[in-house]
Design a protein around this motif. Structure first.
Motif, PDB file in Angstrom:
ATOM      1  N   GLY A 110       0.800  -1.222   0.000  1.00  0.00           N
ATOM      2  CA  GLY A 110       0.000   0.000   0.000  1.00  0.00           C
ATOM      3  C   GLY A 110       0.825   1.261   0.000  1.00  0.00           C
ATOM      4  O   GLY A 110       0.272   2.354  -0.180  1.00  0.00           O
ATOM      5  N   LYS A 111       2.145   1.159   0.201  1.00  0.00           N
ATOM      6  CA  LYS A 111       3.004   2.346   0.256  1.00  0.00           C
ATOM      7  C   LYS A 111       3.843   2.541  -1.000  1.00  0.00           C
ATOM      8  O   LYS A 111       4.555   3.534  -1.115  1.00  0.00           O
ATOM      9  CB  LYS A 111       3.913   2.256   1.485  1.00  0.00           C
ATOM     10  CG  LYS A 111       3.136   2.266   2.801  1.00  0.00           C
ATOM     11  CD  LYS A 111       4.065   2.175   3.992  1.00  0.00           C
ATOM     12  CE  LYS A 111       3.264   2.211   5.298  1.00  0.00           C
ATOM     13  NZ  LYS A 111       4.151   2.125   6.493  1.00  0.00           N
ATOM     14  N   ILE A 112       3.761   1.581  -1.924  1.00  0.00           N
ATOM     15  CA  ILE A 112       4.530   1.710  -3.165  1.00  0.00           C
ATOM     16  C   ILE A 112       3.938   2.839  -4.008  1.00  0.00           C
ATOM     17  O   ILE A 112       2.722   2.980  -4.119  1.00  0.00           O
ATOM     18  CB  ILE A 112       4.501   0.389  -3.961  1.00  0.00           C
ATOM     19  CG1 ILE A 112       5.107  -0.745  -3.124  1.00  0.00           C
ATOM     20  CG2 ILE A 112       5.259   0.529  -5.279  1.00  0.00           C
ATOM     21  CD1 ILE A 112       4.971  -2.113  -3.756  1.00  0.00           C
ATOM     22  N   ALA A 113       4.811   3.642  -4.607  1.00  0.00           N
ATOM     23  CA  ALA A 113       4.347   4.786  -5.415  1.00  0.00           C
ATOM     24  C   ALA A 113       4.111   4.344  -6.857  1.00  0.00           C
ATOM     25  O   ALA A 113       4.962   4.527  -7.730  1.00  0.00           O
ATOM     26  CB  ALA A 113       5.370   5.913  -5.356  1.00  0.00           C
ATOM     27  N   PHE A 114       2.942   3.748  -7.104  1.00  0.00           N
ATOM     28  CA  PHE A 114       2.605   3.349  -8.475  1.00  0.00           C
ATOM     29  C   PHE A 114       2.199   4.581  -9.283  1.00  0.00           C
ATOM     30  O   PHE A 114       1.430   5.432  -8.814  1.00  0.00           O
ATOM     31  CB  PHE A 114       1.446   2.344  -8.471  1.00  0.00           C
ATOM     32  CG  PHE A 114       1.796   1.017  -7.871  1.00  0.00           C
ATOM     33  CD1 PHE A 114       2.660   0.155  -8.530  1.00  0.00           C
ATOM     34  CD2 PHE A 114       1.285   0.636  -6.635  1.00  0.00           C
ATOM     35  CE1 PHE A 114       2.995  -1.070  -7.973  1.00  0.00           C
ATOM     36  CE2 PHE A 114       1.615  -0.578  -6.072  1.00  0.00           C
ATOM     37  CZ  PHE A 114       2.477  -1.437  -6.735  1.00  0.00           C
ATOM     38  N   GLU A 115       2.713   4.655 -10.501  1.00  0.00           N
ATOM     39  CA  GLU A 115       2.416   5.800 -11.357  1.00  0.00           C
ATOM     40  C   GLU A 115       1.008   5.728 -11.945  1.00  0.00           C
ATOM     41  O   GLU A 115       0.360   6.733 -12.130  1.00  0.00           O
ATOM     42  CB  GLU A 115       3.444   5.879 -12.500  1.00  0.00           C
ATOM     43  CG  GLU A 115       4.790   6.409 -12.074  1.00  0.00           C
ATOM     44  CD  GLU A 115       4.719   7.848 -11.578  1.00  0.00           C
ATOM     45  OE1 GLU A 115       4.063   8.682 -12.247  1.00  0.00           O
ATOM     46  OE2 GLU A 115       5.287   8.128 -10.515  1.00  0.00           O
ATOM     47  N   ASP A 116       0.551   4.512 -12.257  1.00  0.00           N
ATOM     48  CA  ASP A 116      -0.747   4.393 -12.920  1.00  0.00           C
ATOM     49  C   ASP A 116      -1.365   3.037 -12.635  1.00  0.00           C
ATOM     50  O   ASP A 116      -0.745   2.149 -12.053  1.00  0.00           O
ATOM     51  CB  ASP A 116      -0.618   4.610 -14.436  1.00  0.00           C
ATOM     52  CG  ASP A 116      -1.319   5.891 -14.892  1.00  0.00           C
ATOM     53  OD1 ASP A 116      -2.457   6.117 -14.425  1.00  0.00           O
ATOM     54  OD2 ASP A 116      -0.753   6.647 -15.695  1.00  0.00           O
ATOM     55  N   VAL A 117      -2.613   2.890 -13.120  1.00  0.00           N
ATOM     56  CA  VAL A 117      -3.385   1.697 -12.805  1.00  0.00           C
ATOM     57  C   VAL A 117      -2.785   0.445 -13.424  1.00  0.00           C
ATOM     58  O   VAL A 117      -2.918  -0.650 -12.873  1.00  0.00           O
ATOM     59  CB  VAL A 117      -4.866   1.883 -13.246  1.00  0.00           C
ATOM     60  CG1 VAL A 117      -4.996   1.867 -14.772  1.00  0.00           C
ATOM     61  CG2 VAL A 117      -5.765   0.830 -12.610  1.00  0.00           C
ATOM     62  N   ASP A 118      -2.114   0.576 -14.561  1.00  0.00           N
ATOM     63  CA  ASP A 118      -1.513  -0.607 -15.181  1.00  0.00           C
ATOM     64  C   ASP A 118      -0.421  -1.193 -14.294  1.00  0.00           C
ATOM     65  O   ASP A 118      -0.352  -2.405 -14.082  1.00  0.00           O
ATOM     66  CB  ASP A 118      -0.968  -0.283 -16.575  1.00  0.00           C
ATOM     67  CG  ASP A 118       0.049   0.837 -16.564  1.00  0.00           C
ATOM     68  OD1 ASP A 118      -0.030   1.712 -15.682  1.00  0.00           O
ATOM     69  OD2 ASP A 118       0.921   0.849 -17.464  1.00  0.00           O
ATOM     70  N   GLU A 119       0.431  -0.310 -13.734  1.00  0.00           N
ATOM     71  CA  GLU A 119       1.497  -0.786 -12.844  1.00  0.00           C
ATOM     72  C   GLU A 119       0.894  -1.434 -11.599  1.00  0.00           C
ATOM     73  O   GLU A 119       1.375  -2.477 -11.128  1.00  0.00           O
ATOM     74  CB  GLU A 119       2.398   0.383 -12.436  1.00  0.00           C
ATOM     75  CG  GLU A 119       3.195   0.982 -13.583  1.00  0.00           C
ATOM     76  CD  GLU A 119       4.086   2.104 -13.109  1.00  0.00           C
ATOM     77  OE1 GLU A 119       4.244   2.270 -11.872  1.00  0.00           O
ATOM     78  OE2 GLU A 119       4.615   2.833 -13.960  1.00  0.00           O
ATOM     79  N   LEU A 120      -0.131  -0.795 -11.053  1.00  0.00           N
ATOM     80  CA  LEU A 120      -0.770  -1.312  -9.833  1.00  0.00           C
ATOM     81  C   LEU A 120      -1.353  -2.698 -10.068  1.00  0.00           C
ATOM     82  O   LEU A 120      -1.126  -3.626  -9.277  1.00  0.00           O
ATOM     83  CB  LEU A 120      -1.868  -0.340  -9.393  1.00  0.00           C
ATOM     84  CG  LEU A 120      -2.774  -0.810  -8.246  1.00  0.00           C
ATOM     85  CD1 LEU A 120      -1.964  -1.052  -6.985  1.00  0.00           C
ATOM     86  CD2 LEU A 120      -3.885   0.205  -7.998  1.00  0.00           C
ATOM     87  N   LEU A 121      -2.098  -2.882 -11.147  1.00  0.00           N
ATOM     88  CA  LEU A 121      -2.757  -4.164 -11.392  1.00  0.00           C
ATOM     89  C   LEU A 121      -1.750  -5.248 -11.744  1.00  0.00           C
ATOM     90  O   LEU A 121      -1.917  -6.410 -11.345  1.00  0.00           O
ATOM     91  CB  LEU A 121      -3.800  -4.003 -12.503  1.00  0.00           C
ATOM     92  CG  LEU A 121      -5.011  -3.125 -12.156  1.00  0.00           C
ATOM     93  CD1 LEU A 121      -6.005  -3.104 -13.316  1.00  0.00           C
ATOM     94  CD2 LEU A 121      -5.695  -3.602 -10.885  1.00  0.00           C
ATOM     95  N   MET A 122      -0.706  -4.903 -12.475  1.00  0.00           N
ATOM     96  CA  MET A 122       0.302  -5.913 -12.811  1.00  0.00           C
ATOM     97  C   MET A 122       1.075  -6.343 -11.566  1.00  0.00           C
ATOM     98  O   MET A 122       1.395  -7.526 -11.399  1.00  0.00           O
ATOM     99  CB  MET A 122       1.244  -5.382 -13.893  1.00  0.00           C
ATOM    100  CG  MET A 122       0.587  -5.321 -15.268  1.00  0.00           C
ATOM    101  SD  MET A 122       1.736  -5.043 -16.653  1.00  0.00           S
ATOM    102  CE  MET A 122       2.163  -3.329 -16.396  1.00  0.00           C
TER     103      MET A 122
END
Length: 473
Positions: A82-94
């Motif tokens: 929950g603390k990772i700085a994902f740039e966008d939804v694609d990175e988050l879902l992958m």
């Protein structure tokens, strides 16, 4: 979806269960108008399965992304995720797919059009995540939305980045009539038909009616009283779904006042023909309005002889009884307005009852007649409420539908007229049957022994007890 239990949606649940049991990546699109019960369906399906449910809101895209990330981290039991700085939804879902590995997980993204509205690239980003990672897992991704136009144009359309990725889709429609008694135990068949005439089969609307109150009390308190949920719902829905609600209002008002032909609607609204045609197409796609042609019409005839009607019962009722009486209703005169409207409501119920028995599932359950075409017929001043054609066996069933109590004499007269009118339909070599559906038919058994077919609310009452499964027994 109900006060005490989840009602119906058997086919929808079977569809979802089949997809879940495939044990491969699934990408489903579930959509339908607001209040139809999409969220309740999906939560009921996922309740005993590993799942994450996320509801997109009007918040900025980044805020929605952070909220989704928090729910995924909670599911994984991993606070660091929950603390990772994902740039966008694609990175988050992958990254989420990487964490769950081969686990079967349902991910529901509800009100997906709100994400698209705030960040249109989300469509391409989701495509990227699916193509690069998710399609090779056992995830079950479900996109859900209430904006029918947005779901069809942005998600399902050929030009959408997501086109070709989905493994299935389902547009939710109304609860079948024969299940609404489960919302209102103790209501008679006549009362349930009248409730249907106001709410249709929209679960959220049916829940507004209290089984402890009479039909008239429910109408006054739950529909006609300022502040009630159903008092302004039509305006809310049209403004949410459509860009130019004033023009749609004008068209729906015209149809509600009896203008059923295209030219009549154009004249009543003062709008350009091309605009009216465009708006009517949208209203048809939203299943608020229907264009009907004679059941025997050829393709060439169908282009010229269409009649428009409001087939969404809530909208039909609202535009007939709420909008025209707004001044009195705003003043708190709901009881007086309904008292003055009761006689007209019986007139209103005529086409509503006809529309109900015209529904294929109701018509077949009631009559047992196998048909390939079902609809109204009219030509040069003659009209038949319902004509069912079995083109394979060359059989035709002609039916008149009356929302009234009929004596034996009245019923016989209607049937004789029906037989005469049917001669204008053609079908000379076909086997023909003639029937009548009404609120109540006195001497029904005697008339049936004369070779006529007939059904009334007594038959509906029996059908409702068994959800129409054995009503012809």
């Amino acid at each position: 979806m109900s006060r005490q239990k989840f009602i119906d949606r058997k086919r929808e649940l079977e569809f979802l269960e089949r997809a879940y049991s495939s044990n491969r990546a699934e990408f489903l699109v579930i959509y339908g108008r607001r209040r139809i019960g999409k969220t309740e369906l999906l939560l009921h399906f996922a309740r005993d399965k590993p799942h994450v449910y996320f509801l997109a809101t009007e918040k900025p895209y980044r805020d929605n992304l952070r909220e989704l990330q928090g729910l995924l981290a909670e599911f994984l039991g991993d606070r660091l995720f929950g603390k990772i700085a994902f740039e966008d939804v694609d990175e988050l879902l992958m990254a989420f797919a990487e964490r769950i590995g081969d686990e079967r997980v349902i991910l529901i993204i509800d009100e997906f059009p709100l994400l698209v509205e705030h960040h249109h690239p989300v469509l391409s980003l989701l495509q990227k995540a699916w193509d690069l990672k998710l399609s090779g897992t056992k995830i079950m991704l479900i996109l859900c939305g209430s904006s029918v136009s947005a779901m069809e144009n942005e998600v399902l359309a050929y030009k959408s980045p997501l086109y070709g990725r989905r493994t299935g889709q389902w547009r939710l429609t109304e609860i079948p009539f024969f299940h609404i008694g489960e919302f209102l135990p103790g209501y008679t068949a006549e009362e349930l038909v009248k409730v249907w005439g106001i709410t249709g089969g929209i679960p959220a609307y049916l829940l507004q009616f209290s089984p402890e109150k009479s039909f008239n009390e429910n109408v006054v308190e739950r529909v006609l009283s300022k502040g009630a949920f159903l008092y302004e719902e039509a305006e809310f829905l049209l403004r949410e779904e459509l860009r130019e609600p004033a023009n749609y209002f004008a068209i729906l008002q015209a149809i509600a006042s009896g203008r059923s032909r295209f030219g009549e609607i154009v004249n009543a609204t003062g709008l350009d023909k091309s605009l009216v045609s465009k708006y009517l197409s949208v209203l048809q796609r939203l299943e608020i309005v229907k264009r009907e042609v004679p059941v025997t019409a050829t393709l060439k005839e169908a282009g010229k002889r269409g009649l428009y009607s409001i087939v969404d019962n809530y909208f039909a009722f609202w535009f007939r009884y709420v909008l025209p009486n707004k001044s009195h209703l705003e003043a708190g005169l709901a009881e007086e307005v309904w008292g003055r409207s009761m006689d007209d409501f019986n007139t209103y119920m005529g086409p509503v009852f006809e529309g109900l028995v015209k529904r294929p599932e109701v018509f077949f359950a009631l009559t047992g007649f196998h048909f390939t075409k079902l609809g109204r017929w009219w030509r040069k001043g003659e009209e038949i409420d319902l004509v069912a054609l079995n083109e394979r066996e060359k059989k035709a069933l002609f039916i008149e539908v009356k929302w009234k109590d009929l004596s034996k004499r009245e019923a016989r007269g209607i049937l004789r007229d029906l037989k005469h009118k049917s001669e204008h339909v053609g079908l000379e070599t076909w086997e023909k049957y003639y029937g009548l559906i009404a609120k109540n038919i006195k001497g029904k058994g005697v008339i049936k022994s004369e070779g006529w077919l007939m059904w009334d609310l007594e038959d509906f009452e029996g059908c409702l007890k068994d959800n129409f499964q054995s009503c012809r027994a």
